[in-house]
Design a protein around this motif. Structure first.
Motif, PDB file in Angstrom:
ATOM      1  N   HIS B  36      43.843 -13.846 103.988  1.00 13.90           N
ATOM      2  CA  HIS B  36      44.996 -14.149 103.138  1.00 13.90           C
ATOM      3  C   HIS B  36      46.292 -13.676 103.815  1.00 13.90           C
ATOM      4  O   HIS B  36      47.257 -14.434 103.955  1.00 13.90           O
ATOM      5  N   GLU B  37      46.279 -12.443 104.286  1.00 14.66           N
ATOM      6  CA  GLU B  37      47.486 -11.877 104.926  1.00 14.66           C
ATOM      7  C   GLU B  37      47.763 -12.559 106.271  1.00 14.66           C
ATOM      8  O   GLU B  37      48.923 -12.836 106.601  1.00 14.66           O
ATOM      9  N   TYR B  39      47.083 -15.597 107.227  1.00  6.51           N
ATOM     10  CA  TYR B  39      47.644 -16.948 107.089  1.00  6.51           C
ATOM     11  C   TYR B  39      49.114 -16.896 106.659  1.00  6.51           C
ATOM     12  O   TYR B  39      49.915 -17.732 107.074  1.00  6.51           O
ATOM     13  N   ILE B  40      49.464 -15.898 105.847  1.00 10.20           N
ATOM     14  CA  ILE B  40      50.887 -15.754 105.492  1.00 10.20           C
ATOM     15  C   ILE B  40      51.698 -15.462 106.758  1.00 10.20           C
ATOM     16  O   ILE B  40      52.747 -16.061 107.006  1.00 10.20           O
ATOM     17  N   SER B  57      46.242 -19.513 102.552  1.00 11.96           N
ATOM     18  CA  SER B  57      46.209 -18.098 102.159  1.00 11.96           C
ATOM     19  C   SER B  57      45.854 -17.962 100.679  1.00 11.96           C
ATOM     20  O   SER B  57      45.146 -17.035 100.285  1.00 11.96           O
ATOM     21  N   GLU B  60      42.171 -18.254 100.267  1.00 16.80           N
ATOM     22  CA  GLU B  60      41.465 -17.027 100.643  1.00 16.80           C
ATOM     23  C   GLU B  60      41.549 -15.991  99.514  1.00 16.80           C
ATOM     24  O   GLU B  60      40.577 -15.263  99.264  1.00 16.80           O
TER      25      GLU B  60
END
Lengths: 341, 231
Positions: B36-37, B39-40, B57, B60
């Motif tokens: 998640h982090e 992809y950000i 993200s 995820e």
């Protein structure tokens, strides 16, 4: 496009091939590594028929090794086969032959229950064991070899070792229906299956290897040689034709005698050169023309656009199907390997 | 490939199973959080693709919630501290690459290595999972294929420029993955997941991704097995 799923004959063989092909990461590894190794497409193949038609194919190395069975790593062995099949299908191959031990593993470990591999739904119509063509070629080798050696089939005794297997039973059916073979000797481990075959054929003597060998003018080996059996040349008939349908072909190294003629069974020779590298690896005498008949079956099905599992299951090979694949085989320029005499 | 172990052999509520599950599910939850982090961060590095990366993200983050629910379903408290330590090597390498604006390296770590590993692990886990976790994992694995594909497409489009960087990222990070796997192979075995099958599935998935990106068979064989034996 056609495909061939193959494997090497031993860990040592695999290591030396990996070295020759320039894959040192694989060359130095032991069995544990091969148990984890993924399938790879290692050859692109072009085959031209004597009709002028050209087809293309791929060779999928499954990374299976016979040592996996010997050391009871059955899960690894079965993973190799289904992963190679999924790989073939994912790469858009329409018809793929399961070479060497691949089809035996598929059959013996009941792999048809596995229909889904990761995100791939296995389409079994795209695979063939190639056994119909192998059985046909072995039968033609029996007929042609007998003729070459002056053995009259209508007076001859033929022993089939591994008679109850998929190929062995097909060979028995053909010899019974399509030749005048005087006597058929049925040799295999499973008594029950032998009796079923005998009653299907309505003929054939069930004997042990030791009993059968001294009686046979021709021996067809389609089972791997049981350990501990030493063939005593002086007890065999002279001449004797031995057709080695096993993998790897090792009868020739065990028996050397001018009256005992060893012919590599289930091998075909194409009339034109095939553009590929892999047959050099399995030590064919003429690598650009000679190949396993089971591999050739997927080529034949591709030439004819018969994208179907022509050979599948156990003991379902009929004489009619052997005749059909035989016709196609001749049409495209494949011939059974003959004795070099 | 599907495993043959019968589900009936596994007692999902035994202390042994729950103890192993606390670490494995923790790793999965932390993995989804890292993804998640990551992809950000990738969205910030490639602003023209930011909307897509934000979408990935968010997926995820949803996966993370799903796996938290799997832990609750078995009354397991996940060991997130262990999981953070577990991911520390890849986390640091991703942060260092991001700081240097090395997009290809970041994509190799997140979109190839982590996604391929997740796909392999989820595919091996599904046949031996409890009913609740199986349904969640089956839906997650479908998404992960899309994430893998997203990274593949970018790397393929820039292959000539970033080939050497991909190979270097592979050399740096694949040995870390093998070490991570060795750290948890005992726990994975308790869950019915075999290390051998896991490694093979990873190499298949990773090899396919490298092939799609443009690597030759010889390069793939070299790259996908890099550091495996030493680990």
């Amino acid at each position: 496009m056609f495909g061939l799923i193959g494997h090497l004959t031993s860990l040592q063989h695999a290591q030396s091939v990996a070295r020759d092909l320039g894959y040192p990461e694989y060359a130095d590894q032991g069995l544990d590594f091969w148990c984890m190794a993924p399938p790879q497409i290692v050859d692109d193949i072009t085959v031209t028929s004597i009709t002028g038609q050209t087809i293309y194919g791929k060779y999928v190395e499954s990374c299976f090794l016979p040592e996996m069975l010997a050391s009871q790593r059955i899960k690894a062995a079965t993973r190799k086969i289904v992963n190679a099949m999924a790989h073939a299908q994912k790469n858009g191959i329409n018809i793929t032959a399961l070479g060497g031990f691949s089809s035996i593993i598929f059959e013996n470990f009941n792999l048809q229950r596995i229909t889904r591999i990761r995100n791939i739904q296995l389409d079994l119509q795209r695979f063939t064991t190639g056994n119909t063509h192998t059985a046909y070629i072995i039968c033609r080798q029996v007929e042609q070899g007998a003729q070459q050696l002056g053995i009259d089939l209508n007076k001859a005794t033929v022993a089939v070792c591994g008679a109850t297997g998929d190929i062995g039973s097909a060979v028995c059916r053909w010899l019974d229906a399509r030749t005048d073979t005087a006597e058929l000797l049925l040799v295999a481990r499973h008594q029950g299956r032998l009796e079923t075959l005998q009653s299907e054929l309505g003929r054939g003597k069930i004997l042990s290897i030791e009993e059968a060998l001294p009686l046979a003018d021709i021996v067809v080996w389609v089972a791997s040689m049981p350990k501990g059996i030493d063939i005593e040349v002086e007890k065999l008939k002279h001449p004797c034709l031995m057709i080695d349908g096993g993998y790897p072909k090792n009868l020739g190294t065990k028996i050397q005698h001018p009256d005992i003629h060893i012919l590599n069974g289930g091998i075909v020779e194409h009339s034109l050169d095939i553009d590929w590298k892999i047959m050099h690896i399995v030590n064919m005498n003429i690598p650009n023309r000679q190949l396993f008949a089971c591999f050739a079956e997927s080529m034949l099905l591709e030439f004819e656009q018969l994208h179907t599992n022509f050979s599948w299951g156990r003991n379902e090979i009929t004489v009619a199907k052997m005749e059909k694949i035989g016709e196609i085989s001749l049409k495209h320029g494949f011939k059974p390997l003959a004795l070099a005499i | 490939m599907p495993q043959t172990q019968a589900i009936a052999e596994i007692d999902f509520y035994s202390d042994t199973y729950k103890d192993a599950y606390s670490r494995i599910d923790g790793i999965v939850i932390e993995g989804e959080q890292e993804a998640h982090e990551n992809y950000i961060r990738l969205g910030e590095m490639l602003p023209e693709h930011q909307d897509d990366f934000i979408r990935l993200s968010k997926m995820e983050a949803r996966h993370k919630k799903g796996f938290e629910a799997c832990g609750r379903n078995l009354n397991v408290t996940c060991d997130l501290e262990f999981a953070r330590q577990f991911f520390a090597g890849l986390h640091q390498n991703f942060q260092a690459a991001a700081a240097e604006d090395k997009v290809a390296t970041c994509l190799v770590i997140q979109s190839l290595i982590i996604e391929c590993f997740a796909i392999a692990a989820y595919n091996i886990y599904i046949p031996v999972a409890d009913d609740f976790a199986r349904k969640i994992t089956e839906s997650v694995v479908k998404d992960e294929y899309k994430h893998l594909n997203y990274g593949e497409e970018w790397l393929k489009a820039h292959f000539d420029d970033v080939k050497a960087e991909i190979q270097e990222a592979n050399r740096q990070n694949l040995p870390i993955v093998w070490r991570m796997l060795n750290e948890v192979d005992g726990d994975a075995a308790v869950l019915g997941m075999e290390k051998e099958a896991l490694v093979e599935d990873f190499m298949i998935q990773y090899g396919e991704a490298l092939s799609n990106i443009g690597f030759s068979t010889a390069e793939i064989m070299r790259m996908s097995a890099y550091g495996l034996v030493a680990a």
